[in-house]
Enzyme design. Structure first.
Site, PDB file in Angstrom:
ATOM      1  N   VAL A   5      -1.255 -12.833   0.715  1.00 44.78           N
ATOM      2  CA  VAL A   5      -0.288 -12.994  -0.218  1.00 44.78           C
ATOM      3  C   VAL A   5       1.019 -13.165   0.422  1.00 44.78           C
ATOM      4  CG1 VAL A   5      -1.132 -11.647  -2.087  1.00 44.78           C
ATOM      5  CG2 VAL A   5       0.248 -10.422  -0.336  1.00 44.78           C
ATOM      6  N   SER A  57       5.833   2.195  -6.872  1.00 47.17           N
ATOM      7  CA  SER A  57       5.537   3.445  -6.629  1.00 47.17           C
ATOM      8  C   SER A  57       6.433   4.555  -6.810  1.00 47.17           C
ATOM      9  CB  SER A  57       5.206   3.429  -4.971  1.00 47.17           C
ATOM     10  OG  SER A  57       5.066   4.705  -4.328  1.00 47.17           O
ATOM     11  N   TYR A  62       8.310   1.169   3.144  1.00 41.50           N
ATOM     12  CA  TYR A  62       7.426   1.018   2.076  1.00 41.50           C
ATOM     13  C   TYR A  62       8.328   1.360   0.966  1.00 41.50           C
ATOM     14  CZ  TYR A  62       3.533   2.238  -1.305  1.00 41.50           C
ATOM     15  OH  TYR A  62       2.821   2.446  -2.389  1.00 41.50           O
ATOM     16  N   ALA A  72      11.550   0.935   0.645  1.00 39.17           N
ATOM     17  CA  ALA A  72      12.522  -0.185   0.264  1.00 39.17           C
ATOM     18  C   ALA A  72      11.779  -1.381  -0.317  1.00 39.17           C
ATOM     19  CB  ALA A  72      13.018  -0.639   1.660  1.00 39.17           C
ATOM     20  N   SER A  73      10.550  -1.510   0.111  1.00 38.88           N
ATOM     21  CA  SER A  73       9.820  -2.865  -0.558  1.00 38.88           C
ATOM     22  C   SER A  73       9.469  -2.277  -1.932  1.00 38.88           C
ATOM     23  CB  SER A  73       8.318  -3.104   0.331  1.00 38.88           C
ATOM     24  OG  SER A  73       7.204  -1.957   0.039  1.00 38.88           O
ATOM     25  N   LYS A  74       8.965  -1.217  -2.380  1.00 37.30           N
ATOM     26  CA  LYS A  74       8.774  -1.212  -3.764  1.00 37.30           C
ATOM     27  C   LYS A  74       9.807  -0.935  -4.573  1.00 37.30           C
ATOM     28  CE  LYS A  74       4.228  -0.744  -3.234  1.00 37.30           C
ATOM     29  NZ  LYS A  74       3.291  -1.732  -3.984  1.00 37.30           N
ATOM     30  N   ILE A  95      -2.426   8.937  -5.979  1.00 37.99           N
ATOM     31  CA  ILE A  95      -3.611   8.538  -6.469  1.00 37.99           C
ATOM     32  C   ILE A  95      -4.720   8.597  -5.422  1.00 37.99           C
ATOM     33  CG2 ILE A  95      -4.753   6.496  -7.620  1.00 37.99           C
ATOM     34  CD1 ILE A  95      -1.891   7.562  -9.043  1.00 37.99           C
TER      35      ILE A  95
HETATM   36  N1  LIG Z   1      -3.031   5.046  -4.067  1.00 33.81           N
HETATM   37  C1  LIG Z   1      -1.672   5.438  -4.029  1.00 33.81           C
HETATM   38  O1  LIG Z   1      -1.432   6.655  -4.090  1.00 33.81           O
HETATM   39  C2  LIG Z   1      -0.576   4.420  -4.538  1.00 33.81           C
HETATM   40  C3  LIG Z   1       0.547   4.976  -5.138  1.00 33.81           C
HETATM   41  C4  LIG Z   1       1.693   4.260  -5.477  1.00 33.81           C
HETATM   42  C5  LIG Z   1       1.556   2.813  -5.320  1.00 33.81           C
HETATM   43  N2  LIG Z   1       0.257   2.347  -4.979  1.00 33.81           N
HETATM   44  C6  LIG Z   1       0.194   0.740  -4.949  1.00 33.81           C
HETATM   45  O2  LIG Z   1      -0.896   0.249  -5.604  1.00 33.81           O
HETATM   46  C7  LIG Z   1      -1.233  -0.876  -5.171  1.00 33.81           C
HETATM   47  C8  LIG Z   1      -2.967  -0.872  -4.725  1.00 33.81           C
HETATM   48  O3  LIG Z   1      -2.930   0.489  -4.209  1.00 33.81           O
HETATM   49  P1  LIG Z   1      -4.347   1.087  -3.599  1.00 33.81           P
HETATM   50  O4  LIG Z   1      -4.043   2.597  -3.749  1.00 33.81           O
HETATM   51  O5  LIG Z   1      -5.523   0.459  -4.613  1.00 33.81           O
HETATM   52  O6  LIG Z   1      -4.641   0.896  -2.105  1.00 33.81           O
HETATM   53  P2  LIG Z   1      -5.873  -0.239  -1.179  1.00 33.81           P
HETATM   54  O7  LIG Z   1      -5.359   0.078   0.080  1.00 33.81           O
HETATM   55  O8  LIG Z   1      -7.082   0.260  -1.976  1.00 33.81           O
HETATM   56  O9  LIG Z   1      -5.493  -1.619  -1.944  1.00 33.81           O
HETATM   57  C9  LIG Z   1      -4.679  -2.347  -1.242  1.00 33.81           C
HETATM   58  C10 LIG Z   1      -5.270  -3.844  -1.285  1.00 33.81           C
HETATM   59  O10 LIG Z   1      -4.530  -4.674  -0.814  1.00 33.81           O
HETATM   60  C11 LIG Z   1      -5.014  -5.669   0.305  1.00 33.81           C
HETATM   61  N3  LIG Z   1      -4.041  -6.272   1.225  1.00 33.81           N
HETATM   62  C12 LIG Z   1      -3.200  -5.648   2.069  1.00 33.81           C
HETATM   63  N4  LIG Z   1      -2.442  -6.802   2.764  1.00 33.81           N
HETATM   64  C13 LIG Z   1      -2.908  -7.763   1.892  1.00 33.81           C
HETATM   65  C14 LIG Z   1      -2.442  -9.290   1.924  1.00 33.81           C
HETATM   66  N5  LIG Z   1      -1.414  -9.540   3.034  1.00 33.81           N
HETATM   67  N6  LIG Z   1      -2.826 -10.270   1.259  1.00 33.81           N
HETATM   68  C15 LIG Z   1      -3.833  -9.792   0.344  1.00 33.81           C
HETATM   69  N7  LIG Z   1      -4.190  -8.685   0.145  1.00 33.81           N
HETATM   70  C16 LIG Z   1      -3.729  -7.463   0.950  1.00 33.81           C
HETATM   71  C17 LIG Z   1      -5.888  -4.640   0.971  1.00 33.81           C
HETATM   72  O11 LIG Z   1      -6.992  -5.463   1.820  1.00 33.81           O
HETATM   73  C18 LIG Z   1      -6.311  -3.759  -0.180  1.00 33.81           C
HETATM   74  O12 LIG Z   1      -7.679  -4.128  -0.529  1.00 33.81           O
HETATM   75  C19 LIG Z   1      -0.684  -0.948  -3.680  1.00 33.81           C
HETATM   76  O13 LIG Z   1       0.510  -2.009  -4.157  1.00 33.81           O
HETATM   77  C20 LIG Z   1       0.049   0.374  -3.589  1.00 33.81           C
HETATM   78  O14 LIG Z   1       1.264   0.205  -2.905  1.00 33.81           O
HETATM   79  C21 LIG Z   1      -0.568   3.138  -4.745  1.00 33.81           C
END
Ligand SMILES: NC(=O)c1ccc[n+]([C@@H]2O[C@H](COP(=O)([O-])OP(=O)(O)OC[C@H]3O[C@@H](n4cnc5c(N)ncnc54)[C@H](O)[C@@H]3O)[C@@H](O)[C@H]2O)c1
Length: 236
Positions: A55, A131, A144, A146-148, A176
């Site tokens: 991305v 997040s 992280y 800051a990005s969110k 999660i």
């Molecule tokens: N899991 C949690 O507790 C949680 C909490 C708050 C927010 N989130 C957010 O939810 C979203 C999904 O998280 P998740 O728990 O499913 O994590 P995950 O790690 O299972 O999924 C993230 C996916 O993003 C992909 N990715 C990483 N860099 C990339 C890039 N440059 N281009 C394309 N794809 C890329 C990874 O390969 C991975 O498959 C994320 O944005 C995360 O920050 C997750």
């Protein structure tokens, strides 16, 4: 289109969209994960295609959206990374990497999708993944957070710019159960549990329901919102 489509939350969302009859493009840097995600959906008869996509590669993102030839109804931007480092020890490269994937990536995919959707009569919907960390802060995760937090501000601006045809909202998950947080559980798991009124971690399916809601017509008057899915860990 779901970015980070091989991830845990993305896969749970993809299953729900497929149940509603959507055709899916899953985009991720993880080729194996994409294959597994698409195979699972296809086995259930869903239309699912995987696309290797970083991305942060703005040109590649444009090409991926163009490949849908105006057929993009919903963008769910799940791609993200979660690295752990104190600010005092953080390198410039580490800061840049997180901001690039989590925030510049959002700019790239939302710009491409927004342009494609805004020219269509029926518009579209964008759901970003914020997040709880952006709301309450999290030591070791300043980049992280800051990005969110940036993603929330970006999304609100975009919600104004793309209205009335395209709605832009965000889901803010708490803790999660997913591979993303697996290595933080031994460090912070007990502390987290004490802070969650619903007394459990969230499941990817909990977040998927919120994503589906914001993407669909039931949320036709919801725009610029951030929906907390955190068990009451943070309320605002
Ligand atoms: N899991 C949690 O507790 C949680 C909490 C708050 C927010 N989130 C957010 O939810 C979203 C999904 O998280 P998740 O728990 O499913 O994590 P995950 O790690 O299972 O999924 C993230 C996916 O993003 C992909 N990715 C990483 N860099 C990339 C890039 N440059 N281009 C394309 N794809 C890329 C990874 O390969 C991975 O498959 C994320 O944005 C995360 O920050 C997750």
């Amino acid at each position: 289109m779901i970015t980070g489509g091989a991830g845990d939350i993305a896969r749970a969302a993809a299953r729900r969209f497929a149940e509603e009859g959507a055709r899916l493009l899953l985009a991720d840097t993880d080729a194996k994960g994409l294959d597994a995600a698409c195979a699972e959906l296809q086995a259930k008869g869903a239309g699912a295609e995987g696309r290797l996509l970083d991305v942060t590669d703005v040109g590649a993102v444009e090409a991926a959206v163009e490949s849908l030839r105006g057929g993009l109804d919903v963008l769910v931007h799940c791609a993200g990374i979660y690295r752990h480092r104190l600010v005092a020890e953080m390198t410039e490269q580490e800061w840049d990497e997180t901001l690039a994937v989590n925030l510049k990536g959002a700019f790239a995919v939302c710009r491409a999708a927004g342009r494609a959707m805004a020219t269509r009569e029926r518009g579209g919907a964008i759901v970003n993944l914020a997040s709880v960390s952006a709301q309450r802060g999290s030591a070791l995760h300043a980049h992280y957070c800051a990005s969110k937090a940036g993603l929330v501000g970006f999304g609100r601006a975009l919600a104004l710019e793309l209205a009335p045809r395209v709605r832009v909202n965000a889901v803010a998950p708490g803790i999660i159960e997913s591979r993303m947080i697996a290595d933080m559980l031994p460090v912070r798991g007990e502390e987290w549990k004490r802070q969650i009124p619903l007394a459990r971690y969230g499941r990817p399916e909990d977040v998927a329901e919120a994503i589906l809601f914001l993407a669909g017509d039931r949320a036709s008057y919801v725009n610029g919102a951030v929906l907390n899915v955190n068990g009451g860990m943070w309320m605002d």
